[in-house]
Design a protein around this motif. Structure first.
Motif, PDB file in Angstrom:
ATOM      1  N   ARG A  89     -39.790  -6.880   8.084  1.00  0.00           N
ATOM      2  CA  ARG A  89     -38.346  -6.787   7.895  1.00  0.00           C
ATOM      3  C   ARG A  89     -37.997  -5.891   6.721  1.00  0.00           C
ATOM      4  N   LEU A  90     -37.018  -5.010   6.960  1.00  0.00           N
ATOM      5  CA  LEU A  90     -36.514  -4.141   5.909  1.00  0.00           C
ATOM      6  C   LEU A  90     -34.996  -4.267   5.909  1.00  0.00           C
ATOM      7  N   VAL A  91     -34.420  -4.506   4.741  1.00  0.00           N
ATOM      8  CA  VAL A  91     -32.963  -4.542   4.636  1.00  0.00           C
ATOM      9  C   VAL A  91     -32.528  -3.326   3.834  1.00  0.00           C
ATOM     10  N   LEU A  92     -31.666  -2.548   4.441  1.00  0.00           N
ATOM     11  CA  LEU A  92     -31.120  -1.376   3.779  1.00  0.00           C
ATOM     12  C   LEU A  92     -29.764  -1.759   3.200  1.00  0.00           C
ATOM     13  N   ILE A  93     -29.586  -1.494   1.910  1.00  0.00           N
ATOM     14  CA  ILE A  93     -28.268  -1.698   1.305  1.00  0.00           C
ATOM     15  C   ILE A  93     -27.528  -0.372   1.440  1.00  0.00           C
ATOM     16  N   ALA A  94     -26.523  -0.363   2.291  1.00  0.00           N
ATOM     17  CA  ALA A  94     -25.738   0.859   2.500  1.00  0.00           C
ATOM     18  C   ALA A  94     -24.603   0.876   1.481  1.00  0.00           C
ATOM     19  N   VAL A  95     -24.465   2.002   0.801  1.00  0.00           N
ATOM     20  CA  VAL A  95     -23.456   2.141  -0.249  1.00  0.00           C
ATOM     21  C   VAL A  95     -22.400   3.132   0.218  1.00  0.00           C
ATOM     22  N   GLN A  96     -21.143   2.704   0.175  1.00  0.00           N
ATOM     23  CA  GLN A  96     -20.051   3.609   0.516  1.00  0.00           C
ATOM     24  C   GLN A  96     -19.165   3.789  -0.715  1.00  0.00           C
ATOM     25  N   GLY A  97     -18.457   4.929  -0.745  1.00  0.00           N
ATOM     26  CA  GLY A  97     -17.448   5.141  -1.789  1.00  0.00           C
ATOM     27  C   GLY A  97     -17.964   5.769  -3.069  1.00  0.00           C
ATOM     28  N   LEU A  98     -19.213   6.240  -3.090  1.00  0.00           N
ATOM     29  CA  LEU A  98     -19.727   6.924  -4.280  1.00  0.00           C
ATOM     30  C   LEU A  98     -20.013   8.387  -3.963  1.00  0.00           C
ATOM     31  N   ARG A  99     -19.751   9.255  -4.960  1.00  0.00           N
ATOM     32  CA  ARG A  99     -20.054  10.687  -4.808  1.00  0.00           C
ATOM     33  C   ARG A  99     -21.547  10.867  -4.567  1.00  0.00           C
TER      34      ARG A  99
END
Length: 158
Positions: A89-99
């Protein structure tokens, strides 16, 4: 800080995907699904967790911990992770709203910029059996079941 168990089957957590993460696997099928922070807490409680993040992503991890109360360890150095038969299992933390520059997160952001960041979680799960093999097995089971039903419900000539 929550403490998750050490199980040998830890869930890997990262901010980015790379091909090397999957190179420890043979032929298989990967499923992808968006999951909630509560789902992750249960998952980490069951399997444990190992974070792979660059030192400059420390503030992002702290922010994720603050918002979602995940209690993730913040590594001092980048751990290279590789999915395997044991760690599926791999969990990707997706980040939105940053340059970003060329699609990559920057080493530093201002406090105001950090406040703008939003996060979502995507779980990748690797099955050791290939999708085509599972489909073929399912078809065979359906055919066998239909033959069994036909046999049991046949009308006798008597």
């Amino acid at each position: 800080m929550m403490s998750y168990p050490k199980t040998g089957n830890e869930v890997f957590v990262s901010f980015s995907l790379s091909n090397t993460m999957f190179s420890g696997l043979g032929k298989g099928t990967i499923t992808r699904e968006e999951v909630s922070a509560d789902y992750l807490k249960d998952l980490f409680q069951k399997y444990g967790v190992m974070v792979s993040a660059k030192p400059e992503q420390r503030k992002l991890l702290e922010r994720v911990n603050t918002i979602y109360d995940l209690g993730l360890d913040i590594p001092e150095t980048l751990k290279i992770i590789q999915l395997s038969e044991k760690n599926r299992r791999l969990v990707l933390i997706a980040v939105q709203g940053l340059r970003r520059v060329n699609g990559s997160l920057l080493p530093e952001y201002t406090e105001e910029e950090f406040q703008e960041a939003t996060f979502s979680f995507v779980k990748y799960y690797v099955q050791s059996r290939h999708y085509d093999e599972l489909v073929a097995e399912n078809e065979k089971l359906k055919k066998d079941l239909n033959a069994e039903i036909a046999w049991r419900t046949r009308v006798s000539d008597i």
